[in-house]
Every structure is written in C-alpha cells, then in structure tokens.
Design a protein around this motif. Structure first.
Motif, PDB file in Angstrom:
ATOM      1  N   TRP A 177       0.828  -1.210   0.000  1.00 18.96           N
ATOM      2  CA  TRP A 177       0.000   0.000   0.000  1.00 18.96           C
ATOM      3  C   TRP A 177       0.859   1.254   0.000  1.00 18.96           C
ATOM      4  CZ3 TRP A 177      -4.633  -0.062  -1.661  1.00 18.96           C
ATOM      5  CH2 TRP A 177      -5.461  -1.167  -1.473  1.00 18.96           C
ATOM      6  N   ASP A 178       2.023   1.213   0.653  1.00 16.20           N
ATOM      7  CA  ASP A 178       2.932   2.358   0.602  1.00 16.20           C
ATOM      8  C   ASP A 178       3.345   2.639  -0.839  1.00 16.20           C
ATOM      9  OD1 ASP A 178       2.837   2.683   3.308  1.00 16.20           O
ATOM     10  OD2 ASP A 178       4.818   1.829   3.721  1.00 16.20           O
ATOM     11  N   ASP A 179       3.591   1.576  -1.592  1.00 17.18           N
ATOM     12  CA  ASP A 179       4.037   1.722  -2.979  1.00 17.18           C
ATOM     13  C   ASP A 179       2.907   2.154  -3.904  1.00 17.18           C
ATOM     14  OD1 ASP A 179       6.554   0.940  -2.208  1.00 17.18           O
ATOM     15  OD2 ASP A 179       6.292  -1.157  -2.806  1.00 17.18           O
ATOM     16  N   MET A 180       1.711   1.590  -3.700  1.00 15.51           N
ATOM     17  CA  MET A 180       0.609   1.813  -4.627  1.00 15.51           C
ATOM     18  C   MET A 180      -0.259   3.007  -4.253  1.00 15.51           C
ATOM     19  SD  MET A 180       1.117  -0.493  -6.887  1.00 15.51           S
ATOM     20  CE  MET A 180      -0.409  -0.335  -7.829  1.00 15.51           C
ATOM     21  N   GLY A 181      -0.397   3.289  -2.952  1.00 14.69           N
ATOM     22  CA  GLY A 181      -1.294   4.354  -2.531  1.00 14.69           C
ATOM     23  C   GLY A 181      -2.753   3.943  -2.687  1.00 14.69           C
ATOM     24  N   ASP A 182      -3.662   4.934  -2.581  1.00 13.30           N
ATOM     25  CA  ASP A 182      -5.106   4.725  -2.810  1.00 13.30           C
ATOM     26  C   ASP A 182      -5.750   3.776  -1.813  1.00 13.30           C
ATOM     27  OD1 ASP A 182      -5.266   6.381  -5.163  1.00 13.30           O
ATOM     28  OD2 ASP A 182      -4.243   4.792  -6.260  1.00 13.30           O
ATOM     29  N   ILE A 183      -5.204   3.654  -0.619  1.00  9.57           N
ATOM     30  CA  ILE A 183      -5.757   2.702   0.344  1.00  9.57           C
ATOM     31  C   ILE A 183      -7.184   3.073   0.754  1.00  9.57           C
ATOM     32  CG2 ILE A 183      -4.880   3.868   2.422  1.00  9.57           C
ATOM     33  CD1 ILE A 183      -4.225   1.032   3.509  1.00  9.57           C
ATOM     34  N   ASP A 184      -7.543   4.351   0.685  1.00 11.93           N
ATOM     35  CA  ASP A 184      -8.888   4.777   1.076  1.00 11.93           C
ATOM     36  C   ASP A 184      -9.847   4.893  -0.101  1.00 11.93           C
ATOM     37  OD1 ASP A 184      -8.724   5.214   3.994  1.00 11.93           O
ATOM     38  OD2 ASP A 184      -7.223   6.714   3.466  1.00 11.93           O
ATOM     39  N   ASP A 185      -9.380   4.611  -1.300  1.00 15.88           N
ATOM     40  CA  ASP A 185     -10.212   4.779  -2.501  1.00 15.88           C
ATOM     41  C   ASP A 185     -11.005   3.504  -2.778  1.00 15.88           C
ATOM     42  OD1 ASP A 185     -11.373   5.290  -4.916  1.00 15.88           O
ATOM     43  OD2 ASP A 185      -9.518   5.682  -6.003  1.00 15.88           O
ATOM     44  N   PRO A 186     -12.328   3.521  -2.607  1.00 18.81           N
ATOM     45  CA  PRO A 186     -13.119   2.308  -2.845  1.00 18.81           C
ATOM     46  C   PRO A 186     -13.157   1.890  -4.308  1.00 18.81           C
ATOM     47  CG  PRO A 186     -14.556   4.182  -2.420  1.00 18.81           C
ATOM     48  CD  PRO A 186     -13.155   4.651  -2.147  1.00 18.81           C
ATOM     49  N   ASP A 187     -12.834   2.815  -5.214  1.00 17.24           N
ATOM     50  CA  ASP A 187     -12.843   2.487  -6.649  1.00 17.24           C
ATOM     51  C   ASP A 187     -11.527   1.875  -7.110  1.00 17.24           C
ATOM     52  OD1 ASP A 187     -15.446   3.486  -6.999  1.00 17.24           O
ATOM     53  OD2 ASP A 187     -14.683   5.533  -7.207  1.00 17.24           O
ATOM     54  N   PHE A 188     -10.522   1.901  -6.245  1.00 15.55           N
ATOM     55  CA  PHE A 188      -9.224   1.313  -6.590  1.00 15.55           C
ATOM     56  C   PHE A 188      -9.276  -0.189  -6.331  1.00 15.55           C
ATOM     57  CE2 PHE A 188      -4.943  -0.048  -5.234  1.00 15.55           C
ATOM     58  CZ  PHE A 188      -4.223   0.275  -6.375  1.00 15.55           C
ATOM     59  N   ASP A 189      -8.966  -0.978  -7.354  1.00 12.59           N
ATOM     60  CA  ASP A 189      -9.026  -2.442  -7.250  1.00 12.59           C
ATOM     61  C   ASP A 189      -7.616  -3.019  -7.186  1.00 12.59           C
ATOM     62  OD1 ASP A 189      -9.493  -5.129  -7.352  1.00 12.59           O
ATOM     63  OD2 ASP A 189     -10.574  -5.117  -9.251  1.00 12.59           O
ATOM     64  N   PRO A 190      -7.195  -3.499  -6.024  1.00 15.03           N
ATOM     65  CA  PRO A 190      -5.848  -4.075  -5.909  1.00 15.03           C
ATOM     66  C   PRO A 190      -5.627  -5.263  -6.832  1.00 15.03           C
ATOM     67  CG  PRO A 190      -6.812  -3.714  -3.746  1.00 15.03           C
ATOM     68  CD  PRO A 190      -7.913  -3.517  -4.736  1.00 15.03           C
ATOM     69  N   ASN A 191      -6.700  -5.951  -7.199  1.00 11.15           N
ATOM     70  CA  ASN A 191      -6.566  -7.149  -8.022  1.00 11.15           C
ATOM     71  C   ASN A 191      -6.197  -6.834  -9.464  1.00 11.15           C
ATOM     72  OD1 ASN A 191      -7.269  -8.975  -5.921  1.00 11.15           O
ATOM     73  ND2 ASN A 191      -9.413  -8.424  -6.203  1.00 11.15           N
ATOM     74  N   THR A 192      -6.433  -5.608  -9.893  1.00 13.45           N
ATOM     75  CA  THR A 192      -6.078  -5.238 -11.273  1.00 13.45           C
ATOM     76  C   THR A 192      -4.959  -4.209 -11.309  1.00 13.45           C
ATOM     77  OG1 THR A 192      -7.778  -3.490 -11.324  1.00 13.45           O
ATOM     78  CG2 THR A 192      -8.429  -5.686 -12.051  1.00 13.45           C
ATOM     79  N   ALA A 193      -4.508  -3.761 -10.139  1.00 14.43           N
ATOM     80  CA  ALA A 193      -3.508  -2.688 -10.092  1.00 14.43           C
ATOM     81  C   ALA A 193      -2.192  -3.085 -10.725  1.00 14.43           C
ATOM     82  CB  ALA A 193      -3.278  -2.252  -8.648  1.00 14.43           C
ATOM     83  N   GLU A 194      -1.832  -4.364 -10.617  1.00 16.37           N
ATOM     84  CA  GLU A 194      -0.535  -4.802 -11.126  1.00 16.37           C
ATOM     85  C   GLU A 194      -0.634  -5.428 -12.512  1.00 16.37           C
ATOM     86  OE1 GLU A 194       0.063  -7.194  -7.636  1.00 16.37           O
ATOM     87  OE2 GLU A 194       1.763  -5.968  -7.048  1.00 16.37           O
ATOM     88  N   ARG A 195      -1.841  -5.361 -13.111  1.00 19.30           N
ATOM     89  CA  ARG A 195      -2.013  -5.881 -14.461  1.00 19.30           C
ATOM     90  C   ARG A 195      -1.266  -4.989 -15.444  1.00 19.30           C
ATOM     91  NH1 ARG A 195      -5.292  -3.922 -18.105  1.00 19.30           N
ATOM     92  NH2 ARG A 195      -6.526  -2.801 -16.535  1.00 19.30           N
ATOM     93  N   PRO A 196      -0.496  -5.563 -16.388  1.00 24.03           N
ATOM     94  CA  PRO A 196       0.192  -4.728 -17.370  1.00 24.03           C
ATOM     95  C   PRO A 196      -0.801  -3.883 -18.159  1.00 24.03           C
ATOM     96  CG  PRO A 196       0.998  -6.996 -17.449  1.00 24.03           C
ATOM     97  CD  PRO A 196      -0.216  -6.998 -16.577  1.00 24.03           C
ATOM     98  N   ALA A 197      -0.439  -2.633 -18.399  1.00 25.24           N
ATOM     99  CA  ALA A 197      -1.327  -1.748 -19.154  1.00 25.24           C
ATOM    100  C   ALA A 197      -1.478  -2.236 -20.584  1.00 25.24           C
ATOM    101  CB  ALA A 197      -0.763  -0.324 -19.138  1.00 25.24           C
ATOM    102  N   ASN A 198      -2.705  -2.158 -21.116  1.00 29.56           N
ATOM    103  CA  ASN A 198      -2.891  -2.526 -22.520  1.00 29.56           C
ATOM    104  C   ASN A 198      -2.474  -1.355 -23.406  1.00 29.56           C
ATOM    105  OD1 ASN A 198      -5.084  -0.676 -22.771  1.00 29.56           O
ATOM    106  ND2 ASN A 198      -6.507  -2.228 -21.973  1.00 29.56           N
ATOM    107  N   ARG A 199      -2.595  -1.542 -24.709  1.00 30.46           N
ATOM    108  CA  ARG A 199      -2.087  -0.551 -25.650  1.00 30.46           C
ATOM    109  C   ARG A 199      -2.784   0.796 -25.476  1.00 30.46           C
ATOM    110  NH1 ARG A 199      -1.721  -1.386 -32.245  1.00 30.46           N
ATOM    111  NH2 ARG A 199      -0.837   0.675 -32.733  1.00 30.46           N
TER     112      ARG A 199
END
Length: 245
Positions: free
Chosen positions: A167-189
């Motif tokens: 969480w220190d690295d990613m931030g957004d711990i209080d954001d309900p719209d932030f999904d940790p499960n997709t945060a580390e997914r590689p960005a598409n084109r």
C-alpha cells in the motif's frame, strides 16, 4: 526579507493551484469549511479566493493548508474500505485481530465486523485504526506467539490481502474504486497510449524539452513532436506545448 527569499529561490508568494486542488480533495472527502479553516489557521475568505482561482498565495499559508490531512469527525460515519484494508494489511504481516483491537482500543468484534464487510465505520473508529496502522505497519507483530503470527500471515496470503509495504508503494488505500486485483495488471495498448499522452501534456506544460520528454518516456523524439502537434491541432492541448523545444 521578501527580496532575500525571492533571490534564494523561495519566493514569498507561490502558485495557488496545488493548494486549490488539495482543498477540493478535502472537501470531496467530506471535510467541512470550518474544520479546514481551523486546521489551516486562515479565514473562509482566503479559502474562497483560492478555490475561485487566485493565482498566488503566501508560502506560509500554502504550507499550512497543504499540511492538512482529512480526518472524519468522531461521530460521523464514513466509508469503511480504507479501514478494512488497513486491518487486512496488519493481519497480512502477522498481527492478530485481538492485538489490533487492543492497540486501537476498540472491541475485537468491531474489527471482525469490518473484516466481514460492514459498509461504514464511525469517524473515531477510522481514526483509531488509522493511527494503529501507522504505528504497527513497520513494527514486529503484536503477539509473542510465533504460531499466531504465522497463522495471520497464512490467512493474509490465502485471502490475497496486501501488506503495508504494498500500500505504501501503490497508494489509494482509502479509494473504494481502486481495485488491488487489477492494479498490477500490465497496461494494454490504449491505456499505455493514454498514459503517455497525459505525461507529454503535463511535462510540456512545465516547459520540459521534447527530447527530454522522449528520453523519460522511452519514446522517439520525432514521434513525441508529432503527438504534440496533433494534440494542438485537435484542440486537446494548448499551443504553449509547442514552446517546449
């Protein structure tokens, strides 16, 4: 004194835009004008002028306002996502529910209810869990039993809970719209393209030369110039972007 500060690179008056953005984030989070003015030791007129587009403010005022962090009023109910994530993160590094509850001075049933998905928590609970998290996030687990800490870590892995470092690295711990499960997914084109355009617009607005922008983003300088030109032509970027030679 003003001349000395200006010559030293610390002008008395600085751009107000970052302060306005911070104030809006506090208001959006639910912090009222009265609490902001008290915390920032300034008047409502000062806040209003900044929000209404005042370009420059005194550095001392800016420093006080930027130092304000949102904390809900003790009796106010707030969204529980951030509180739940903090508890999960502490469990993931070996802290049992009873230990977290003791440190936060809340009943362990409150912790259990939050983990089980209760949608809202009282402001005082939010405060206590946040303070406990800040203290325990980088401390050894609050248990003398190695088996208990191991069981907590295993639970965290099993549930897929992120630890405090994540969480220190990613931030957004209080954001309900932030999904940790997709945060580390590689960005598409498309996502990568949108990110690059956003960064190019931001860096050119700061006057960063095109060649340096290209180096920072790992892009061809000619392609960066073409993107800036196309953005200006379509009206999506200000002509001032072209000034960054």
């Amino acid at each position: 004194m003003r001349a000395v500060l200006n010559m030293s690179g610390r002008p008395v008056r600085i751009p107000a835009a970052p302060v306005a953005e911070h104030l809006r984030s506090l208001l959006d989070a639910g912090m009222g004008w009265t609490r902001i003015t008290r915390a920032g030791k300034c008047s409502t007129c000062t806040i209003a002028r900044i929000l209404n587009g005042q370009e420059l403010i005194r550095r001392t005022v800016a420093d006080r306002l930027l130092a304000i962090t949102y904390r809900p009023a003790p009796g106010r109910y707030v969204e529980a996502t951030g509180t739940r994530r903090r508890i999960q993160a502490l469990i993931a590094i070996g802290n049992p529910v009873t230990g977290i509850a003791a440190e936060a001075e809340v009943d362990h049933s409150v912790i259990t209810d939050i983990l089980n998905g209760c949608p809202r928590v009282r402001g005082i609970t939010f405060d206590r869990i946040a303070a406990t998290y800040d203290w325990l996030a980088h401390q050894p687990p609050v248990t003398s039993r190695a088996s208990s800490a191991t069981a907590c870590r295993n639970r965290g892995r099993r549930e897929g809970w992120r630890d405090p470092q994540w969480w220190d690295d990613m931030g957004d711990i209080d954001d309900p719209d932030f999904d940790p499960n997709t945060a580390e997914r590689p960005a598409n084109r498309d996502e990568l393209s949108a990110y690059r355009l956003s960064e190019i617009a931001h860096l050119t607005s700061l006057g960063v030369p095109k060649n340096e922008i290209a180096t920072r983003l790992g892009m061809n300088p000619d392609y960066v110039r073409d993107l800036i030109r196309d953005e200006v032509r379509t009206g999506q970027a200000k002509p001032s972007y072209e000034a960054a030679a």
